[in-house]
Design an enzyme around this catalytic site. Structure first.
Site, PDB file in Angstrom:
ATOM      1  N   PHE A 129       0.868  -1.171   0.000  1.00  0.00           N
ATOM      2  CA  PHE A 129       0.000   0.000   0.000  1.00  0.00           C
ATOM      3  C   PHE A 129       0.904   1.220   0.000  1.00  0.00           C
ATOM      4  CE2 PHE A 129      -2.528   3.471   1.606  1.00  0.00           C
ATOM      5  CZ  PHE A 129      -3.492   3.474   0.623  1.00  0.00           C
ATOM      6  N   THR A 130       0.457   2.273  -0.675  1.00  0.00           N
ATOM      7  CA  THR A 130       1.303   3.448  -0.945  1.00  0.00           C
ATOM      8  C   THR A 130       1.969   4.011   0.311  1.00  0.00           C
ATOM      9  OG1 THR A 130      -0.708   4.779  -0.824  1.00  0.00           O
ATOM     10  CG2 THR A 130       0.017   4.097  -3.015  1.00  0.00           C
ATOM     11  N   ASP A 220      -2.502  -4.560   9.087  1.00  0.00           N
ATOM     12  CA  ASP A 220      -3.078  -3.287   8.645  1.00  0.00           C
ATOM     13  C   ASP A 220      -4.587  -3.500   8.659  1.00  0.00           C
ATOM     14  OD1 ASP A 220      -4.202  -1.149   7.381  1.00  0.00           O
ATOM     15  OD2 ASP A 220      -2.696  -1.006   5.795  1.00  0.00           O
ATOM     16  N   LYS A 263     -11.648   4.724   7.701  1.00  0.00           N
ATOM     17  CA  LYS A 263     -12.372   3.820   6.797  1.00  0.00           C
ATOM     18  C   LYS A 263     -13.406   3.038   7.610  1.00  0.00           C
ATOM     19  CE  LYS A 263      -8.413   4.643   4.352  1.00  0.00           C
ATOM     20  NZ  LYS A 263      -7.370   5.562   4.831  1.00  0.00           N
TER      21      LYS A 263
HETATM   22  N1  PM9 Z   1      -6.057   4.772   2.237  1.00  0.00           N
HETATM   23  C1  PM9 Z   1      -7.446   5.366   0.416  1.00  0.00           C
HETATM   24  O1  PM9 Z   1      -8.048   6.221  -0.224  1.00  0.00           O
HETATM   25  C2  PM9 Z   1      -6.300   7.208   1.708  1.00  0.00           C
HETATM   26  C3  PM9 Z   1      -4.930   7.583   1.281  1.00  0.00           C
HETATM   27  S1  PM9 Z   1      -4.458   7.079  -0.322  1.00  0.00           S
HETATM   28  C4  PM9 Z   1      -5.519   7.915  -1.303  1.00  0.00           C
HETATM   29  O2  PM9 Z   1      -7.565   4.147   0.179  1.00  0.00           O
HETATM   30  C5  PM9 Z   1      -4.513   1.285   4.006  1.00  0.00           C
HETATM   31  C6  PM9 Z   1      -4.889  -0.095   3.564  1.00  0.00           C
HETATM   32  C7  PM9 Z   1      -5.150   2.386   3.486  1.00  0.00           C
HETATM   33  C8  PM9 Z   1      -4.737   3.692   3.886  1.00  0.00           C
HETATM   34  C9  PM9 Z   1      -5.294   4.848   3.315  1.00  0.00           C
HETATM   35  C10 PM9 Z   1      -3.700   3.792   4.852  1.00  0.00           C
HETATM   36  C11 PM9 Z   1      -3.223   5.107   5.316  1.00  0.00           C
HETATM   37  C12 PM9 Z   1      -3.111   2.657   5.327  1.00  0.00           C
HETATM   38  N2  PM9 Z   1      -3.519   1.427   4.899  1.00  0.00           N
HETATM   39  O3  PM9 Z   1      -4.828   7.761   4.965  1.00  0.00           O
HETATM   40  O4  PM9 Z   1      -3.016   7.835   6.614  1.00  0.00           O
HETATM   41  O5  PM9 Z   1      -6.124   2.210   2.604  1.00  0.00           O
HETATM   42  O6  PM9 Z   1      -5.308   7.420   7.386  1.00  0.00           O
HETATM   43  O7  PM9 Z   1      -4.148   5.698   6.160  1.00  0.00           O
HETATM   44  C13 PM9 Z   1      -6.590   5.756   1.514  1.00  0.00           C
HETATM   45  P1  PM9 Z   1      -4.328   7.270   6.277  1.00  0.00           P
END
Ligand code: PM9
Length: 461
Positions: A129-130, A220, A263
């Site tokens: 994941f990014t 995660d 989420k």
């Molecule tokens: N995910 C999403 O849109 C927001 C940032 S990228 C556009 O999917 C995972 C599995 C995620 C994630 C964020 C994070 C980071 C970690 N693991 O955005 O820093 O899907 O709260 O979390 C996004 P934060």
């Protein structure tokens, strides 16, 4: 036709008390907006967006109970009562021993990576994941993809495409030795694979393997309740278990976690790091004050922690998940009826359109998913997101990663939109699909160093 007893429809387990009016634009306004945004949907102003399917992160609708909890926020700098409520919710629903709140998921990833990764160690995970990978790399780690091969194929119907390939993990351990493995990152409902779950069976096998080799599993758990829903529905022996029970079982088989509560946990901001290891906790409790704030608020207001505690409880409700994932499936089936190529099986938090199948005349260097997201916006004001070569970024040597999946994510925020909105979205995708042969690729004109997909700019070829 009268429905069969067992196949009754789902409906949202809530009703609306307040609404937010949507904005509409015409095509000329959208053309101007997307050009000014450098064909990057992250750079659009939300005032120019009609239906916002950019992300399910922080965009959920909070319940009346969460909003009421806001008023109970204890804003004391130290020892806030709201922190203890959050800690109690995490103990009850997830079971991890020690908790460190953070402003969001990547705050937790930063702290955990700094503590648990030594320079040159490998961090195997079920797909990258990014933000997770960038923190692992900044801490000196090397990410290794150990997800099953099926996850990289949009058409493969494996019910648990989030599973770890234990043979890939074993090869890594045999090649480098267990001491060179920092830990295994196990994401529930793997985001970049299309919101795909792992099975409990696979987690149990991973647990057994890692116990033998003395390796920790860091979960995660951003979308753990959605993963639990798929286990309930698809894995033999789980249909009678509640999501609450399955979530707890997952957490019990892992050693620690990072969480973006924006989420699953239904809040607009917040996250945490959790661990069962007192030594890791001690270090995290110290490091959090450098980056986030005192260990009893970690960058959050007391009211945010209150809302998160309530959101965690609501996220494990069976009716909530049935309606949430029911809506995602509804959109996916509609798009499939129009012939649009999507990742299958339909995942938990959105529909992922296969941009290479949609625009086969474009090479991956012409950014098909980025171009398609811009076209969808232009057609209807629906905002989606690229999840392909732009998101994948570059390796340590500066070369582009070429991910097998080149996707546009139609991400559905929880409790926000109706089925009628989903109809409009599917129709827009269908109209763009009709004129797909006339869609050109893009060239990148500006590339930031970190997480380029957020701020990169493009021009039409
Ligand atoms: N995910 C999403 O849109 C927001 C940032 S990228 C556009 O999917 C995972 C599995 C995620 C994630 C964020 C994070 C980071 C970690 N693991 O955005 O820093 O899907 O709260 O979390 C996004 P934060």
């Amino acid at each position: 036709m009268i429905p069969q007893e067992k196949k009754r429809s789902w409906a949202e387990p809530y009703k609306m008390k307040m609404v937010e009016l949507l904005k509409t634009t015409n095509r000329a306004q959208r053309l101007k907006a997307i050009r000014e945004a450098g064909y990057n949907t992250f750079l659009l102003k939300s005032a120019d967006v009609y239906i916002d399917l950019l992300t399910d992160s922080g965009t959920n609708a909070m319940s009346d109970r969460q909003w009421s909890a806001f008023m109970l926020g204890d804003e004391a700098y130290a020892g806030s009562e709201s922190y203890f409520k959050l800690e109690a919710a995490i103990h009850k629903y997830y079971g991890y021993k020690y908790v460190i709140p953070t402003h969001q998921g990547r705050g937790a990833e930063n702290i955990l990576s700094q503590i648990m990764i030594k320079k040159g160690q490998y961090v195997p995970g079920n797909m990258y994941f990014t933000t997770t990978r960038v923190h692992q790399e900044l801490a000196g780690g090397i990410f290794a993809d150990i997800i099953i091969d099926e996850a990289h194929d949009p058409n493969n119907l494996h019910p648990f495409k989030g599973n770890v390939d234990l043979q890939k993990l074993d090869e890594l351990v045999k090649k480098h030795g267990a001491s060179k493995i920092a830990y295994v990152t196990l994401a529930s409902n793997v985001n970049m694979a299309g919101g795909q779950p792992f099975s409990m069976q696979n987690l149990k096998e991973l647990h057994t393997y890692t116990r033998v080799h003395g390796i920790s599993i860091i979960h995660d758990m951003t979308r753990v309740a959605e993963n639990a829903y798929f286990i309930q529905q698809r894995e033999p022996g789980y249909l009678k278990k509640t999501i609450q029970e399955i979530v707890r079982e997952i957490c019990n088989l892992t050693d620690g976690a990072t969480m973006s509560a924006k989420k699953d946990a239904l809040v607009n901001i917040g996250g945490f790091m959790a661990t069962n290891d007192p030594t890791v906790f001690e270090e995290a409790r110290n490091l959090v004050v450098v980056y986030e704030g005192l260990h009893t608020y970690g960058g959050l207001a007391g009211r945010d922690m209150e809302a998160m505690a309530v959101g965690i409880k609501e996220s494990v409700d069976d009716n909530h998940q049935r309606a949430r994932i029911g809506q995602v499936i509804y959109l996916g089936e509609k798009m499939s009826q129009y012939g649009i190529p999507i990742v299958r099986p339909i995942g938990g938090h959105g529909i992922f359109v296969d941009a290479m199948a949609f625009l086969p005349h474009l090479s991956q260097d012409q950014f098909p998913a980025q171009a398609l997201a811009a076209e969808i916006y232009l057609d209807s004001g629906v905002r989606t997101m690229e999840r392909g070569i732009v998101s994948a970024g570059r390796n340590a040597q500066g070369q582009n990663y070429y991910p097998k999946l080149e996707l546009v994510r139609f991400t559905i925020p929880r409790r926000v939109y109706t089925q009628a909105h989903m109809d409009v979205v599917a129709e827009s995708a269908a109209l763009v699909f009709q004129r797909r042969k006339r869609i050109n690729g893009l060239k990148m004109t500006y590339e930031p160093k970190y997480l380029r997909f957020f701020q990169a700019r493009f021009e039409k070829l």
